[in-house]
Design a protein around this motif. Structure first.
Motif, PDB file in Angstrom:
ATOM      1  N   HIS A  31      -8.972 -28.016 -14.947  1.00 34.27           N
ATOM      2  CA  HIS A  31      -9.910 -27.310 -15.821  1.00 34.27           C
ATOM      3  C   HIS A  31      -8.904 -26.253 -16.691  1.00 34.27           C
ATOM      4  N   MET A  32      -7.668 -25.777 -16.401  1.00 36.24           N
ATOM      5  CA  MET A  32      -6.869 -25.349 -17.241  1.00 36.24           C
ATOM      6  C   MET A  32      -6.680 -25.708 -18.696  1.00 36.24           C
ATOM      7  N   GLY A  33      -6.369 -27.155 -18.806  1.00 34.60           N
ATOM      8  CA  GLY A  33      -6.008 -27.635 -19.867  1.00 34.60           C
ATOM      9  C   GLY A  33      -7.169 -27.482 -20.741  1.00 34.60           C
ATOM     10  N   LYS A  34      -8.405 -27.899 -20.190  1.00 30.83           N
ATOM     11  CA  LYS A  34      -9.817 -27.917 -20.922  1.00 30.83           C
ATOM     12  C   LYS A  34     -10.057 -26.560 -21.338  1.00 30.83           C
ATOM     13  N   GLY A  35      -9.751 -25.451 -20.581  1.00 32.72           N
ATOM     14  CA  GLY A  35     -10.182 -24.069 -20.810  1.00 32.72           C
ATOM     15  C   GLY A  35      -9.321 -23.489 -21.897  1.00 32.72           C
ATOM     16  N   LEU A  36      -7.926 -23.896 -21.868  1.00 29.51           N
ATOM     17  CA  LEU A  36      -7.116 -23.556 -22.913  1.00 29.51           C
ATOM     18  C   LEU A  36      -7.516 -24.175 -24.516  1.00 29.51           C
ATOM     19  N   ARG A  37      -7.948 -25.197 -24.242  1.00 32.46           N
ATOM     20  CA  ARG A  37      -8.651 -25.992 -25.404  1.00 32.46           C
ATOM     21  C   ARG A  37      -9.853 -25.411 -26.086  1.00 32.46           C
ATOM     22  N   GLN A  38     -10.583 -25.035 -25.051  1.00 30.09           N
ATOM     23  CA  GLN A  38     -11.896 -24.098 -25.369  1.00 30.09           C
ATOM     24  C   GLN A  38     -11.393 -22.872 -26.031  1.00 30.09           C
ATOM     25  N   MET A  39     -10.544 -22.278 -25.379  1.00 30.91           N
ATOM     26  CA  MET A  39     -10.182 -20.755 -26.078  1.00 30.91           C
ATOM     27  C   MET A  39      -9.962 -21.020 -27.549  1.00 30.91           C
ATOM     28  N   GLN A  40      -8.861 -22.185 -27.626  1.00 31.14           N
ATOM     29  CA  GLN A  40      -8.429 -22.342 -29.071  1.00 31.14           C
ATOM     30  C   GLN A  40      -9.582 -22.472 -29.980  1.00 31.14           C
ATOM     31  N   GLN A  41     -10.488 -23.366 -29.594  1.00 27.77           N
ATOM     32  CA  GLN A  41     -11.375 -23.762 -30.454  1.00 27.77           C
ATOM     33  C   GLN A  41     -12.563 -22.419 -30.749  1.00 27.77           C
ATOM     34  N   LYS A  42     -12.551 -21.377 -29.835  1.00 30.04           N
ATOM     35  CA  LYS A  42     -13.361 -20.401 -29.903  1.00 30.04           C
ATOM     36  C   LYS A  42     -12.733 -19.237 -30.760  1.00 30.04           C
TER      37      LYS A  42
END
Ligand SMILES: Nc1nc2c(ncn2[C@@H]2O[C@H](COP(=O)(O)OP(=O)(O)OP(=O)(O)O)[C@@H](O)[C@H]2O)c(=O)[nH]1
Ligand SMILES: [Mg+2]
Length: 319
Positions: free
Chosen positions: A23-34
Motif C-alpha cells: 500500500h505504500m508504493g500505491k500511496g506514494l503514486r497517489q500522492m504524486q498524482q495529487k
C-alpha cells in the motif's frame, strides 16, 4: 562501578524485514498524482528521531516542488533540550526554513497554532503553479507511518473549524491506507487537507535507522519482533548511559543481556506461558514476549526518560 556495553547493535532475528508493504508504493503514486492540486506540503515526522526517522525519498518526489513545512510531532515524548539545535541544523544543512515542533495532545501548542498562518504566508508568496485561479488552498500532509499525520489533521480541523476529527487515528502504524478525500480544516481562508498513508523508504539506510523507526513504532512490531526491538532499546539506553530500566525490570544492576532483562521482568510481573516440552508434557516458562512489551511500552511513553535517539549523549557508565 564501571560497565562495558556493546558498541554496535547486531540483529539476531528477521534481518531481512520487509519495510515497504504494497500500500505504500500505491500511496506514494497517489500522492504524486495529487500534487498538482496541492499548494503546500506539511511533512510530519517524529521529534524523537529527527534525522534518521525521515524518509529521504520525499525530497525527490513530493517536497521539492511545493512550499514545504517540516513538522516534528510528539514533541512531548522527545528531549526538548535538543530542539533548538535540531531546527538550526536542519535550516543550515538542508535549507528547510520552516521547522515546527508540535504536540497534538496539547490544545495550546504554539507549533500547532502556527501551521495554518505559516502555510498561508508561504502559499500567498508562491506562484501557485497551475492553481493561481483557485480560491481555496490545498495542503497535503505526508510522513512515515504513525507520526501523527491524521491526528494533526484532526487537531487543525478542530482548532480552525471547531469541528470533530474526520480522519481515523490509531496507535499502530498503517492506519491510513490511501490518500483520502480532502478534509476541510478552515473556512476563512478556505483550506483543505489531503491526509495520506505513512510511507517508509524502501531502502532503509542501515539497521540502526530501521531499529530507531521500530523503537518509536513507525512500523508494526511484529515485522521486526518485539524481543529484537526491546534489545535495540536496551542497547541504545546502555550506550547513552540511561539506566532507569534497572528499576523498571527489577534488575540488580545494568546489563547488556536482553534475556536477563526479560527474565527478570517476566518474573516480577508474574507472567508465564505454556510450552510443549520435548518429554511430551506441557510446562510453564517466563513470558519473555510480555516482558518485552512492558519494556517497549515504558520506553515509548517516556517512563524511562525523554530522548532524541539521533543524539549522542555523554556516557554515564558509572552508577
Ligand atoms: N504523545 C503523543 N502522541 C501522539 C501525538 N500525535 C499523535 N499521537 C498518537 O500517535 C498515534 C498515531 O497517530 P495517527 O494520527 O494515527 O498517526 P498517522 O501518522 O496518521 O499514522 P498512519 O496513518 O498509520 O501512518 C496515535 O496513538 C496518536 O494518539 C503527539 O503529539 N503526542
Ligand atoms: Mg493516518
Amino acid at each position: 562501578m564501571s560497565y562495558k556495553f556493546r558498541d554496535v547493535f547486531k540483529a539476531v532475528d528477521k534481518t531481512s524485514v520487509h519495510w515497504f508493504p504494497g500500500h505504500m508504493g500505491k500511496g506514494l503514486r497517489q500522492m504524486q498524482q495529487k500534487l498538482k492540486m496541492v499548494d503546500c506540503v506539511i511533512e510530519v515526522h517524529d521529534a524523537r528521531i529527527p534525522y534518521s526517522g525521515r524518509n529521504p525519498d520525499f525530497k525527490n518526489t513530493v517536497t521539492g516542488v511545493r512550499p514545504h513545512i517540516l513538522v516534528l510531532n510528539k514533541k512531548d515524548l522527545g528531549d526538548k533540550s535538543t530542539y533548538q539545535t535540531i531546527a538550526k541544523d536542519i535550516q543550515t544543512n538542508e535549507g528547510i526554513d520552516h521547522v515546527l515542533f508540535t504536540n497534538c495532545k496539547d490544545q495550546q501548542c504554539l507549533g500547532i497554532k502556527s501551521i495554518v498562518p505559516t502555510a498561508k504566508r508561504l502559499i500567498q508568496g508562491s506562484n501557485r503553479f497551475n492553481r493561481s485561479e483557485q480560491p481555496e488552498f490545498n495542503l497535503m500532509i505526508i510522513g512515515v507511518p504513525n507520526v501523527g499525520k491524521s491526528s494533526l489533521t484532526n487537531v487543525l480541523r478542530n482548532r480552525h473549524l471547531n469541528a470533530k476529527g474526520a480522519s481515523q487515528v490509531g496507535a499502530i502504524a498503517g492506519v491510513t491506507r490511501s490518500v483520502l478525500t480532502r478534509i476541510k480544516i478552515s473556512i476563512r481562508p478556505l483550506i483543505y487537507m489531503y491526509d495520506t498513508p505513512g510511507i517508509l523508504t524502501p531502502h532503509i539506510r542501515n539497521l540502526e535507522h530501521g531499529m530507531k523507526l521500530a523503537s518509536v513504532s513507525c512500523m508494526q512490531d511484529n515485522l521486526v519482533g518485539e524481543i529484537q526491538i526491546a534489545d535495540y532499546i536496551l542497547y541504545w539506553l546502555n550506550k547513552n548511559g540511561f539506566f532507569d530500566y534497572v528499576q523498571l525490570m527489577n534488575l540488580k544492576e545494568p546489563t547488556d543481556s536482553i534475556q536477563e532483562v526479560l527474565l527478570s521482568g517476566a518474573l516480577m510481573l508474574n507472567k508465564s506461558m505454556k510450552f510443549n516440552h520435548p518429554d511430551g508434557t506441557t510446562k510453564l516458562r517466563p513470558d519473555f514476549d510480555y516482558a518485552a512489551r512492558h519494556f517497549i511500552r515504558a520506553f515509548r511513553s517516556g517512563e524511562l526518560g525523554k530522548f532524541n535517539l539521533d543524539h549522542v549523549y555523554s556516557k554515564r557508565n558509572d552508577l
